[in-house]
Scaffold this motif. Structure first.
Motif, PDB file in Angstrom:
ATOM      1  N   PRO A  39       0.841  -1.204   0.000  1.00 33.41           N
ATOM      2  CA  PRO A  39       0.000   0.000   0.000  1.00 33.41           C
ATOM      3  C   PRO A  39       0.883   1.265   0.000  1.00 33.41           C
ATOM      4  O   PRO A  39       2.015   1.253   0.460  1.00 33.41           O
ATOM      5  N   VAL A  40       0.381   2.298  -0.517  1.00 30.99           N
ATOM      6  CA  VAL A  40       1.002   3.620  -0.570  1.00 30.99           C
ATOM      7  C   VAL A  40       2.169   3.631  -1.557  1.00 30.99           C
ATOM      8  O   VAL A  40       2.290   4.528  -2.389  1.00 30.99           O
ATOM      9  N   PHE A  41       2.968   2.534  -1.540  1.00 30.78           N
ATOM     10  CA  PHE A  41       4.138   2.509  -2.401  1.00 30.78           C
ATOM     11  C   PHE A  41       3.829   1.970  -3.793  1.00 30.78           C
ATOM     12  O   PHE A  41       4.585   2.215  -4.718  1.00 30.78           O
ATOM     13  N   ARG A  42       2.719   1.244  -3.913  1.00 26.38           N
ATOM     14  CA  ARG A  42       2.363   0.663  -5.197  1.00 26.38           C
ATOM     15  C   ARG A  42       0.927   1.078  -5.534  1.00 26.38           C
ATOM     16  O   ARG A  42       0.092   1.262  -4.670  1.00 26.38           O
ATOM     17  N   LYS A  43       0.647   1.123  -6.848  1.00 27.65           N
ATOM     18  CA  LYS A  43      -0.680   1.490  -7.302  1.00 27.65           C
ATOM     19  C   LYS A  43      -1.163   0.427  -8.291  1.00 27.65           C
ATOM     20  O   LYS A  43      -0.408   0.017  -9.175  1.00 27.65           O
ATOM     21  N   THR A  44      -2.391   0.007  -8.133  1.00 25.97           N
ATOM     22  CA  THR A  44      -2.951  -1.095  -8.934  1.00 25.97           C
ATOM     23  C   THR A  44      -4.140  -0.589  -9.734  1.00 25.97           C
ATOM     24  O   THR A  44      -5.064   0.043  -9.196  1.00 25.97           O
ATOM     25  N   ARG A  45      -4.139  -0.942 -11.062  1.00 23.54           N
ATOM     26  CA  ARG A  45      -5.269  -0.639 -11.934  1.00 23.54           C
ATOM     27  C   ARG A  45      -5.615  -1.910 -12.736  1.00 23.54           C
ATOM     28  O   ARG A  45      -4.764  -2.782 -12.933  1.00 23.54           O
ATOM     29  N   PHE A  46      -6.896  -1.997 -13.213  1.00 22.37           N
ATOM     30  CA  PHE A  46      -7.355  -3.196 -13.928  1.00 22.37           C
ATOM     31  C   PHE A  46      -7.824  -2.808 -15.332  1.00 22.37           C
ATOM     32  O   PHE A  46      -8.597  -1.860 -15.504  1.00 22.37           O
ATOM     33  N   LEU A  47      -7.338  -3.556 -16.330  1.00 16.95           N
ATOM     34  CA  LEU A  47      -7.710  -3.353 -17.722  1.00 16.95           C
ATOM     35  C   LEU A  47      -8.579  -4.524 -18.164  1.00 16.95           C
ATOM     36  O   LEU A  47      -8.190  -5.681 -18.035  1.00 16.95           O
ATOM     37  N   SER A  48      -9.758  -4.260 -18.745  1.00 19.03           N
ATOM     38  CA  SER A  48     -10.682  -5.315 -19.177  1.00 19.03           C
ATOM     39  C   SER A  48     -10.165  -5.994 -20.449  1.00 19.03           C
ATOM     40  O   SER A  48      -9.756  -5.324 -21.398  1.00 19.03           O
ATOM     41  N   LEU A  49     -10.216  -7.310 -20.393  1.00 16.70           N
ATOM     42  CA  LEU A  49      -9.870  -8.118 -21.557  1.00 16.70           C
ATOM     43  C   LEU A  49     -11.115  -8.727 -22.223  1.00 16.70           C
ATOM     44  O   LEU A  49     -10.986  -9.594 -23.089  1.00 16.70           O
ATOM     45  N   ALA A  50     -12.286  -8.261 -21.823  1.00 17.47           N
ATOM     46  CA  ALA A  50     -13.536  -8.824 -22.347  1.00 17.47           C
ATOM     47  C   ALA A  50     -13.800  -8.308 -23.755  1.00 17.47           C
ATOM     48  O   ALA A  50     -13.213  -7.327 -24.222  1.00 17.47           O
ATOM     49  N   MET A  51     -14.745  -9.032 -24.450  1.00 22.38           N
ATOM     50  CA  MET A  51     -15.129  -8.676 -25.810  1.00 22.38           C
ATOM     51  C   MET A  51     -15.886  -7.358 -25.799  1.00 22.38           C
ATOM     52  O   MET A  51     -16.747  -7.117 -24.950  1.00 22.38           O
ATOM     53  N   SER A  52     -15.585  -6.535 -26.824  1.00 21.46           N
ATOM     54  CA  SER A  52     -16.258  -5.237 -26.985  1.00 21.46           C
ATOM     55  C   SER A  52     -16.813  -5.150 -28.392  1.00 21.46           C
ATOM     56  O   SER A  52     -16.440  -5.932 -29.284  1.00 21.46           O
ATOM     57  N   GLU A  53     -17.698  -4.188 -28.620  1.00 23.89           N
ATOM     58  CA  GLU A  53     -18.378  -4.059 -29.904  1.00 23.89           C
ATOM     59  C   GLU A  53     -18.357  -2.604 -30.330  1.00 23.89           C
ATOM     60  O   GLU A  53     -18.556  -1.695 -29.519  1.00 23.89           O
ATOM     61  N   ALA A  54     -18.142  -2.428 -31.643  1.00 20.97           N
ATOM     62  CA  ALA A  54     -18.161  -1.074 -32.225  1.00 20.97           C
ATOM     63  C   ALA A  54     -19.025  -1.120 -33.468  1.00 20.97           C
ATOM     64  O   ALA A  54     -18.893  -2.033 -34.300  1.00 20.97           O
ATOM     65  N   GLU A  55     -19.920  -0.146 -33.623  1.00 24.07           N
ATOM     66  CA  GLU A  55     -20.835  -0.085 -34.765  1.00 24.07           C
ATOM     67  C   GLU A  55     -20.436   1.085 -35.651  1.00 24.07           C
ATOM     68  O   GLU A  55     -20.167   2.200 -35.172  1.00 24.07           O
TER      69      GLU A  55
END
Length: 390
Positions: A39-55
């Motif tokens: 904590p404090v010294f490290r920062k965690t973020r999450f990137l989605s690997l799920a399917m996405s759609e664009a029209e």
């Protein structure tokens, strides 16, 4: 546990604040497992690997100069490899919705470029070729931003009010209509033929059914007639058997009655007839004797006289045996035989006398002279010895 973080299966955990990641990335990429994060010294973020759609809905101009409105749908996601995750994280981590917007813009540009090199006929008839060319041209550009396109579907192509596509389709429609009419005519003809065949089959089936039905009805009628006749025939047979039994019984009764009549009537009648016949014969004999006696009275008188003298003859003969030496060998039977012999000798003498007298021209008959008494001339003497009379 405090400080231990685990990403979801369709997420990539990006940890920053420590040493740099592989390849000089500003963060470490963690997928499929957890890790301790200070904590404090490290920062965690999450990137989605799920399917996405664009029209995408874009107006494009073909090589013929005809404006078309093309609508397409793109399915994409962040690549699974570390490089794609790093590229996508650096570009979209703060605003991941921008991935769909940017993907749509990229594909819209490539779609306009490729449609501009094709005709309306090629676009309409070769949609899969259009989609493949768009994917191939956008693949390298999408990889640079860490995205992977799974599919591209061209949903619609509209020429607006120009009516080009409609005019283009008219010959085909006409041909299709002709083919449809021909097919419909052939189908109608086949249907009529099928109906005719079905009607013939139905008629044949009805005929066969009628024949079978008629045969069945005839068989039923025959069976019914036989069943109807079975009762009278059985009754007639039973009556015939009863009559035969009654006839046999009547014959036996007649035989029995005949035997009874023979025993009760015939035999007594025969016996009575025999009795009457014997009596009649006796009566006839008597009448004959009487007639003969009436015809020859003198002979009757002579016979009567001889018969009257017979006891005296027998007496004299028996007197002559009184002093004889007679041995009787068989007891009382011997005595009976002796007596019978005496009587027989008397009858013989009587018969001889009668014959002698009747042969002298009737001199004796009616003379009334009596026979001489029986003397000792015929008696055996004592000198003759014993007489063995059996």
């Amino acid at each position: 546990m405090f400080g231990y973080r685990v990403p979801a299966p369709d997420e990539a955990m990006l940890v920053s604040g420590g040493r740099r990641g592989l390849g000089g990335a500003p963060f470490r990429v963690v997928t499929g497992h957890g890790t301790f994060v200070l904590p404090v010294f490290r920062k965690t973020r999450f990137l989605s690997l799920a399917m996405s759609e664009a029209e995408v809905m874009e107006k494009c101009v073909t090589r013929q100069g005809i404006a078309l409105t093309v609508r397409a749908v793109i399915a994409f996601k962040v690549g699974n490899d570390r490089e794609s995750i790093v590229n996508a994280g650096q570009r979209f981590l703060s605003d991941q919705d921008q991935m769909s917007v940017l993907t749509g813009r990229i594909f819209a540009g490539h779609l306009r470029s490729i449609i501009g090199s094709m005709t309306v006929e090629e676009i309409v008839t070769e949609r899969q070729k259009l989609a493949t060319e768009v994917l191939d041209t956008s693949k390298a550009e999408m990889a640079k931003i860490g995205l992977h396109v799974d599919s591209l579907q061209i949903q619609s192509i509209d020429d607006g009010d120009t009516g080009y596509i409609e005019a283009m389709s008219r010959p085909h429609k006409a041909a299709i209509q002709r083919q449809a009419k021909i097919a419909q005519a052939q189908a109608d003809q086949a249907s009529v033929e099928a109906e005719q065949v079905a009607a013939r089959k139905q008629a044949e089936y009805a005929r066969q059914t009628a024949i079978v039905r008629a045969e069945f009805d005839a068989e039923v009628d025959r069976a019914k007639a036989q069943a109807d006749q079975a009762g009278p025939l059985a009754q007639a047979h039973a009556r015939r058997e009863v009559l035969a039994a009654q006839t046999e019984l009547a014959l036996k009764q007649a035989e029995l009655r005949e035997k009874e009549l023979i025993a009760e009537v015939v035999k007594p009648a025969q016996a009575e007839a025999e009795r009457i016949r014997v009596l009649a014969m006796a009566e006839a004999e008597r009448m004959k004797i009487q007639a003969e006696a009436a015809a020859s009275y003198d002979r009757v008188a002579l016979d009567r006289m001889l018969i009257d003298q017979l006891p005296q003859i027998v007496k004299e003969a028996s007197a002559g045996l009184a002093g004889a030496n007679v041995n009787v060998l068989n007891g009382t039977d011997g005595l009976g035989e002796i007596a019978a012999g005496l009587v027989g000798q008397g009858l013989t003498i009587l018969d001889s006398v009668r014959k002698n007298l009747s042969g002298k021209d009737g001199a004796v008959a009616g003379s009334g002279t009596a026979l001489e008494p029986y003397t000792d001339r015929g008696r055996p003497s004592d000198d003759d010895g014993p007489v063995d009379i059996r």
